[in-house]
Design a protein around this motif. Structure first.
Motif, PDB file in Angstrom:
ATOM      1  N   PHE A 156      15.821 -33.451  14.378  1.00 43.39           N
ATOM      2  CA  PHE A 156      15.051 -32.693  15.372  1.00 43.39           C
ATOM      3  C   PHE A 156      15.483 -33.032  16.800  1.00 43.39           C
ATOM      4  CE2 PHE A 156      10.883 -31.840  17.622  1.00 43.39           C
ATOM      5  CZ  PHE A 156      10.946 -30.475  17.470  1.00 43.39           C
ATOM      6  N   HIS A 157      15.694 -34.318  17.078  1.00 45.95           N
ATOM      7  CA  HIS A 157      16.130 -34.740  18.409  1.00 45.95           C
ATOM      8  C   HIS A 157      17.481 -35.449  18.357  1.00 45.95           C
ATOM      9  CE1 HIS A 157      13.090 -33.462  21.144  1.00 45.95           C
ATOM     10  NE2 HIS A 157      12.112 -34.099  20.546  1.00 45.95           N
ATOM     11  N   ASN A 158      18.316 -35.040  17.415  1.00 47.24           N
ATOM     12  CA  ASN A 158      19.663 -35.604  17.324  1.00 47.24           C
ATOM     13  C   ASN A 158      20.589 -34.755  18.195  1.00 47.24           C
ATOM     14  OD1 ASN A 158      22.248 -36.450  16.619  1.00 47.24           O
ATOM     15  ND2 ASN A 158      21.739 -36.708  14.452  1.00 47.24           N
ATOM     16  N   THR A 159      20.681 -35.126  19.465  1.00 45.96           N
ATOM     17  CA  THR A 159      21.428 -34.306  20.422  1.00 45.96           C
ATOM     18  C   THR A 159      22.918 -34.199  20.099  1.00 45.96           C
ATOM     19  OG1 THR A 159      19.846 -35.063  22.075  1.00 45.96           O
ATOM     20  CG2 THR A 159      21.726 -33.824  22.874  1.00 45.96           C
ATOM     21  N   PRO A 160      23.603 -35.276  19.682  1.00 46.82           N
ATOM     22  CA  PRO A 160      25.015 -35.114  19.309  1.00 46.82           C
ATOM     23  C   PRO A 160      25.220 -34.108  18.177  1.00 46.82           C
ATOM     24  CG  PRO A 160      24.494 -37.425  19.603  1.00 46.82           C
ATOM     25  CD  PRO A 160      23.197 -36.688  19.651  1.00 46.82           C
ATOM     26  N   TRP A 161      24.323 -34.122  17.213  1.00 46.58           N
ATOM     27  CA  TRP A 161      24.397 -33.173  16.094  1.00 46.58           C
ATOM     28  C   TRP A 161      24.209 -31.743  16.589  1.00 46.58           C
ATOM     29  CZ3 TRP A 161      20.568 -29.995  13.858  1.00 46.58           C
ATOM     30  CH2 TRP A 161      20.883 -29.455  12.597  1.00 46.58           C
ATOM     31  N   ARG A 162      23.273 -31.555  17.496  1.00 44.80           N
ATOM     32  CA  ARG A 162      23.035 -30.219  18.040  1.00 44.80           C
ATOM     33  C   ARG A 162      24.211 -29.775  18.913  1.00 44.80           C
ATOM     34  NH1 ARG A 162      18.094 -28.163  17.023  1.00 44.80           N
ATOM     35  NH2 ARG A 162      16.452 -29.596  16.312  1.00 44.80           N
ATOM     36  N   LEU A 166      26.545 -26.509  18.425  1.00 41.08           N
ATOM     37  CA  LEU A 166      26.777 -25.567  19.519  1.00 41.08           C
ATOM     38  C   LEU A 166      28.269 -25.284  19.671  1.00 41.08           C
ATOM     39  CD1 LEU A 166      25.911 -23.915  22.001  1.00 41.08           C
ATOM     40  CD2 LEU A 166      25.990 -26.046  23.326  1.00 41.08           C
ATOM     41  N   MET A 167      29.091 -26.313  19.597  1.00 41.35           N
ATOM     42  CA  MET A 167      30.532 -26.130  19.724  1.00 41.35           C
ATOM     43  C   MET A 167      31.082 -25.273  18.576  1.00 41.35           C
ATOM     44  SD  MET A 167      31.415 -27.465  22.566  1.00 41.35           S
ATOM     45  CE  MET A 167      29.762 -27.118  23.233  1.00 41.35           C
ATOM     46  N   LYS A 168      30.535 -25.450  17.395  1.00 42.07           N
ATOM     47  CA  LYS A 168      30.957 -24.633  16.261  1.00 42.07           C
ATOM     48  C   LYS A 168      30.593 -23.165  16.491  1.00 42.07           C
ATOM     49  CE  LYS A 168      30.578 -28.281  12.745  1.00 42.07           C
ATOM     50  NZ  LYS A 168      29.817 -28.756  11.545  1.00 42.07           N
ATOM     51  N   ALA A 169      29.397 -22.946  17.036  1.00 42.83           N
ATOM     52  CA  ALA A 169      28.964 -21.571  17.313  1.00 42.83           C
ATOM     53  C   ALA A 169      29.817 -20.934  18.400  1.00 42.83           C
ATOM     54  CB  ALA A 169      27.492 -21.572  17.724  1.00 42.83           C
ATOM     55  N   ILE A 170      30.187 -21.731  19.396  1.00 43.61           N
ATOM     56  CA  ILE A 170      31.048 -21.228  20.473  1.00 43.61           C
ATOM     57  C   ILE A 170      32.419 -20.843  19.913  1.00 43.61           C
ATOM     58  CG2 ILE A 170      32.299 -21.917  22.553  1.00 43.61           C
ATOM     59  CD1 ILE A 170      29.807 -23.604  23.276  1.00 43.61           C
ATOM     60  N   LYS A 189      29.607 -28.357  28.074  1.00 44.50           N
ATOM     61  CA  LYS A 189      30.799 -29.169  27.805  1.00 44.50           C
ATOM     62  C   LYS A 189      30.958 -30.310  28.804  1.00 44.50           C
ATOM     63  CE  LYS A 189      33.587 -25.732  25.343  1.00 44.50           C
ATOM     64  NZ  LYS A 189      34.838 -24.935  25.340  1.00 44.50           N
ATOM     65  N   GLU A 190      30.541 -30.071  30.023  1.00 40.41           N
ATOM     66  CA  GLU A 190      30.634 -31.116  31.046  1.00 40.41           C
ATOM     67  C   GLU A 190      29.686 -32.286  30.764  1.00 40.41           C
ATOM     68  OE1 GLU A 190      29.753 -29.004  34.593  1.00 40.41           O
ATOM     69  OE2 GLU A 190      31.696 -27.961  34.666  1.00 40.41           O
ATOM     70  N   ARG A 191      28.748 -32.080  29.878  1.00 41.80           N
ATOM     71  CA  ARG A 191      27.738 -33.105  29.581  1.00 41.80           C
ATOM     72  C   ARG A 191      27.858 -33.638  28.157  1.00 41.80           C
ATOM     73  NH1 ARG A 191      26.657 -29.947  33.464  1.00 41.80           N
ATOM     74  NH2 ARG A 191      25.335 -30.586  35.216  1.00 41.80           N
ATOM     75  N   GLU A 192      29.045 -33.530  27.589  1.00 45.91           N
ATOM     76  CA  GLU A 192      29.247 -34.001  26.217  1.00 45.91           C
ATOM     77  C   GLU A 192      28.908 -35.487  26.073  1.00 45.91           C
ATOM     78  OE1 GLU A 192      32.722 -34.323  22.774  1.00 45.91           O
ATOM     79  OE2 GLU A 192      33.209 -33.527  24.762  1.00 45.91           O
ATOM     80  N   LYS A 193      29.384 -36.311  26.981  1.00 45.44           N
ATOM     81  CA  LYS A 193      29.117 -37.745  26.894  1.00 45.44           C
ATOM     82  C   LYS A 193      27.628 -38.043  27.068  1.00 45.44           C
ATOM     83  CE  LYS A 193      33.651 -39.379  28.434  1.00 45.44           C
ATOM     84  NZ  LYS A 193      34.392 -40.181  29.452  1.00 45.44           N
ATOM     85  N   PHE A 194      26.983 -37.305  27.963  1.00 48.45           N
ATOM     86  CA  PHE A 194      25.554 -37.529  28.203  1.00 48.45           C
ATOM     87  C   PHE A 194      24.733 -37.219  26.952  1.00 48.45           C
ATOM     88  CE2 PHE A 194      21.336 -36.179  29.709  1.00 48.45           C
ATOM     89  CZ  PHE A 194      20.969 -37.321  30.402  1.00 48.45           C
ATOM     90  N   CYS A 195      25.169 -36.260  26.159  1.00 44.74           N
ATOM     91  CA  CYS A 195      24.447 -35.880  24.943  1.00 44.74           C
ATOM     92  C   CYS A 195      24.333 -37.039  23.957  1.00 44.74           C
ATOM     93  CB  CYS A 195      25.138 -34.705  24.257  1.00 44.74           C
ATOM     94  SG  CYS A 195      24.946 -33.134  25.121  1.00 44.74           S
ATOM     95  N   LYS A 196      25.236 -38.010  24.071  1.00 41.02           N
ATOM     96  CA  LYS A 196      25.266 -39.120  23.119  1.00 41.02           C
ATOM     97  C   LYS A 196      24.534 -40.359  23.623  1.00 41.02           C
ATOM     98  CE  LYS A 196      29.860 -37.609  21.579  1.00 41.02           C
ATOM     99  NZ  LYS A 196      31.294 -37.971  21.465  1.00 41.02           N
ATOM    100  N   ILE A 197      23.992 -40.304  24.814  1.00 40.27           N
ATOM    101  CA  ILE A 197      23.494 -41.509  25.465  1.00 40.27           C
ATOM    102  C   ILE A 197      22.337 -42.168  24.706  1.00 40.27           C
ATOM    103  CG2 ILE A 197      21.896 -40.266  27.022  1.00 40.27           C
ATOM    104  CD1 ILE A 197      22.705 -42.312  29.177  1.00 40.27           C
TER     105      ILE A 197
END
Length: 277
Positions: A156-162, A166-170, A189-197
């Motif tokens: 539900f809140h697994n941001t890297p998974w989401r 999203l990248m697959k959908a793109i 895309k500019e916030r890829e690293k932040f998604c994993k924090i």
């Protein structure tokens, strides 16, 4: 869409020896079918949405565990046990839920009397009391082992998974709309690293796992009808192991929104940053 009154008869017979005097649709929730039931006192009957929550048994186990924990701690401090948390009413055979002949899953709560809900933040104090209620909720469950709860909605809140999805959908661009949302895609895309924090912080031990609500909206709090003080937190379907910062962020998402959360006119949606409004 609410179920017709006659469709509640099988569930009611599982919880009551005698047919209640009243049972009608209640509230304006979007997920579960909710009914007000009047027998010797008032109750809330719900048919759980098993499309959204595919494991209603685990969901109910979560709810029973955390509500029992909150009531036990409240009792020790001399608080109002009947109103500090939702109370799950068992079926006549002692189960915490009822599965009907059509594979529908039902539950029954005591109605928390002398309380009201608020649909929108109208003044700064509403935001304060919202924070106070959910802060107290997390405090009461701070000593509950979060790992003993199941996930009603996986990732539900697994941001890297989401982000990965999203990248697959793109990449697939199945609807041919990618050219119209390039700015939004670049923003993500500019916030890829932040998604994993958060997941990184959890892995290195700097971010503890907590019992979190995951739907920290003002209308998921019951307020005393006279004092307007928060009494208890409701809508516990999404309670699961998580991070307290997610609950904080979700409350800001709801409270600072200039429109209702299901608004279809995107021009009305923004962020209210003036605390005086």
């Amino acid at each position: 869409m609410n179920i017709k009154k006659t469709d509640t008869s099988e569930a009611l017979s599982a919880f009551f020896k005698e047919c209640p005097t009243y049972c009608e649709p209640y509230g304006n929730g979007h997920i579960n079918d909710t009914f007000l039931v009047v027998a010797e006192k008032r109750y809330i009957l719900q048919r759980m949405n098993t499309t959204v929550f595919s494991n209603p048994v685990g969901l109910m186990e979560n709810i029973v565990k955390i509500t029992n924990h909150i009531r036990s701690k409240t009792e020790k401090t001399g608080g109002d046990v009947a109103r500090c948390s939702l109370t799950v009413v068992p079926t006549l055979d002692g189960s915490h839920f009822f599965k009907d002949s059509k594979n529908g899953y039902w539950r029954l709560y005591d109605f928390v009397e002398r309380t009201v809900t608020k649909e929108r933040v109208e003044k700064p104090n509403d935001f304060y009391t919202c924070a106070k209620a959910f802060g107290h909720f997390q405090q009461m469950l701070a000593d509950f082992p979060a790992e003993k709860l199941s996930e009603p909605i996986a990732n539900f809140h697994n941001t890297p998974w989401r982000y990965e999805n999203l990248m697959k959908a793109i990449a697939a661009d199945k609807c041919g709309r990618l050219q119209h949302v390039t700015a939004e895609v670049n923003f993500a895309k500019e916030r890829e690293k932040f998604c994993k924090i958060l997941e990184t912080a959890r892995t290195d031990g700097s971010l503890p796992l907590r019992v979190t609500h995951n739907d920290t909206k003002l209308n998921n709090i019951l307020f005393d009808e006279l004092t307007e003080e928060p009494i208890c937190v409701i809508d516990l379907d999404t309670v699961m192991p998580g991070y307290s910062v997610n609950d904080f962020g979700d409350s800001i998402r709801f409270g600072a929104n200039t429109a209702v959360e299901d608004e279809t006119d995107l021009s009305k949606i923004g962020i209210e940053n003036d605390a005086s409004k």
